[in-house]
Write an enzyme that holds these catalytic residues in place. Structure first.
Site, short mmCIF file in Angstrom:
data_model
loop_
_atom_site.label_atom_id
_atom_site.label_comp_id
_atom_site.label_asym_id
_atom_site.label_seq_id
_atom_site.Cartn_x
_atom_site.Cartn_y
_atom_site.Cartn_z
N LYS A 21 -39.02 -60.00 74.16
CA LYS A 21 -40.28 -59.67 73.46
C LYS A 21 -41.39 -59.40 74.47
O LYS A 21 -42.45 -60.03 74.48
CB LYS A 21 -40.66 -60.79 72.49
CG LYS A 21 -39.63 -60.98 71.39
CD LYS A 21 -40.11 -61.88 70.28
CE LYS A 21 -39.06 -62.05 69.21
NZ LYS A 21 -37.87 -62.82 69.64
N VAL A 22 -41.12 -58.42 75.31
CA VAL A 22 -41.99 -58.10 76.45
C VAL A 22 -43.39 -57.71 75.92
O VAL A 22 -43.50 -56.88 75.02
CB VAL A 22 -41.37 -56.95 77.26
CG1 VAL A 22 -42.21 -56.65 78.50
CG2 VAL A 22 -39.93 -57.30 77.66
N ALA A 23 -44.42 -58.33 76.49
CA ALA A 23 -45.78 -58.13 75.96
C ALA A 23 -46.82 -58.28 77.07
O ALA A 23 -47.58 -59.25 77.09
CB ALA A 23 -46.05 -59.13 74.83
N ASN A 55 -47.77 -51.96 83.80
CA ASN A 55 -47.06 -52.15 85.08
C ASN A 55 -46.15 -53.36 85.05
O ASN A 55 -45.01 -53.30 85.51
CB ASN A 55 -48.06 -52.28 86.23
CG ASN A 55 -47.35 -52.30 87.57
OD1 ASN A 55 -46.67 -51.35 87.93
ND2 ASN A 55 -47.47 -53.42 88.29
N THR A 56 -46.63 -54.45 84.48
CA THR A 56 -45.79 -55.67 84.41
C THR A 56 -44.62 -55.44 83.47
O THR A 56 -43.49 -55.86 83.74
CB THR A 56 -46.64 -56.88 83.96
OG1 THR A 56 -47.77 -56.97 84.82
CG2 THR A 56 -45.85 -58.17 84.04
N PRO A 82 -33.43 -59.78 62.13
CA PRO A 82 -33.07 -61.20 62.22
C PRO A 82 -33.64 -61.96 61.02
O PRO A 82 -34.58 -61.50 60.39
CB PRO A 82 -33.77 -61.66 63.50
CG PRO A 82 -34.89 -60.71 63.70
CD PRO A 82 -34.69 -59.50 62.83
N GLY A 140 -29.32 -66.21 56.93
CA GLY A 140 -28.69 -67.52 57.13
C GLY A 140 -29.72 -68.59 57.35
O GLY A 140 -30.45 -68.97 56.42
N GLY A 178 -32.63 -65.46 54.83
CA GLY A 178 -32.36 -64.09 54.38
C GLY A 178 -30.92 -63.92 53.91
O GLY A 178 -30.01 -64.57 54.41
O1 C5P Z 1 -30.83 -68.65 64.40
P1 C5P Z 1 -31.39 -67.42 63.74
O2 C5P Z 1 -30.33 -66.61 63.03
O3 C5P Z 1 -32.59 -67.70 62.90
O4 C5P Z 1 -31.87 -66.52 65.01
C1 C5P Z 1 -32.69 -65.39 64.89
C2 C5P Z 1 -32.95 -64.83 66.26
O5 C5P Z 1 -33.76 -63.66 66.15
C3 C5P Z 1 -33.70 -65.74 67.20
O6 C5P Z 1 -33.28 -65.45 68.53
C4 C5P Z 1 -35.16 -65.34 67.03
O7 C5P Z 1 -35.92 -65.60 68.18
C5 C5P Z 1 -35.01 -63.85 66.84
N1 C5P Z 1 -36.07 -63.16 66.13
C6 C5P Z 1 -36.49 -63.51 64.85
N2 C5P Z 1 -37.48 -62.79 64.22
C7 C5P Z 1 -38.01 -61.71 64.82
C8 C5P Z 1 -37.60 -61.34 66.11
C9 C5P Z 1 -36.61 -62.09 66.72
O8 C5P Z 1 -35.94 -64.45 64.27
N3 C5P Z 1 -38.85 -60.94 64.20
#
Ligand code: C5P
Length: 211
Positions: A60-62, A66-67, A168, A171, A175
């Site tokens: 989650k680069v933010a 340059n960085t 993501p 579970g 979701g």
């Molecule tokens: O364990 P779980 O299935 O909840 O993992 C979801 C993964 O997705 C984690 O690594 C979490 O940091 C990542 N994630 C998220 N929601 C986002 C972006 C990333 O849950 N919007």
């Protein structure tokens, strides 16, 4: 086909590799983030590379452009195939990630909206929509959108069109995999698989969303 992406947020290196190996036949990509890299070291990428699955760096680069560029160069030099970046830092910063990814024949995904309850505090009210528009303008390969809010995925799909949506939040975060699988290009699953008594069996169960 909707992909199944394993979120490997496991702290122990040996266990992480074991889980990845056993789940490999049922998954399409592996997402690695700070928990595993900060615990096991960046060289975990070398251990996972042998599985032949694309590896996504969820850092989650933010930062400033340059960085961001320096971070992404290190990500791809380590052997990752894709990177996840934030868009709220602005188009120039996000574009830096996309450019580095594409220079390495890799992919960059922009977080449009997060999946946890608190995400509504800042991402709603048009912000997620703006981030999705930014992802399109920056020529990112896709966005990250919340499996916990399918109606939001549908709204963001209107903006990004054919671009990939990885999601993501199924579970452990509540979701429903089947509902979400119909809306996205990849479903990201972490705890429901790696905390299961038999992660491979659980990955196989989730892999039924691949169609
Ligand atoms: O364990 P779980 O299935 O909840 O993992 C979801 C993964 O997705 C984690 O690594 C979490 O940091 C990542 N994630 C998220 N929601 C986002 C972006 C990333 O849950 N919007």
């Amino acid at each position: 086909m909707t992909e199944l992406i394993l979120s490997l947020d496991v702290l122990d290196r040996k266990r992480a590799v074991q889980i990845a190996e056993s789940c490999a036949p049922f998954i399409d990509e592996i997402k690695v983030g700070y928990p595993l890299v900060l615990s096991a070291g960046l060289s975990i990428v070398e251990d996972l590379a042998g599985l032949g699955l694309p590896l996504i760096a969820d850092f989650k680069v933010a930062d400033i452009p340059n960085t961001n560029r320096l971070i992404c160069e290190a990500v791809f030099a380590a052997g990752f195939d894709a990177v996840i970046a934030h868009g709220f830092v602005g188009a120039d910063a996000a574009r830096a990630c996309v450019e580095v990814a594409h220079n390495h024949s890799g992919a960059a995904y922009i977080v449009a909206e997060m999946s946890h309850p608190g995400a509504t505090e800042f991402f709603h009210g048009g912000v997620a929509e703006s981030l999705a528009e930014l992802a399109v303008a920056c020529r990112a390969d896709g966005i990250i959108a919340p499996a916990t809010r399918p109606e939001r995925i549908a709204r963001l799909r209107e903006i990004v069109g054919e671009k990939a949506i990885y999601s993501p939040g199924v579970g452990a975060q509540g979701g429903d995999p089947d509902t979400v699988a119909r809306l996205v290009d990849g479903v990201i699953v972490g705890r429901s698989i790696y905390e299961a008594e038999d992660p491979a069996a659980e990955a196989e169960r989730f892999s039924r969303i691949r169609r």
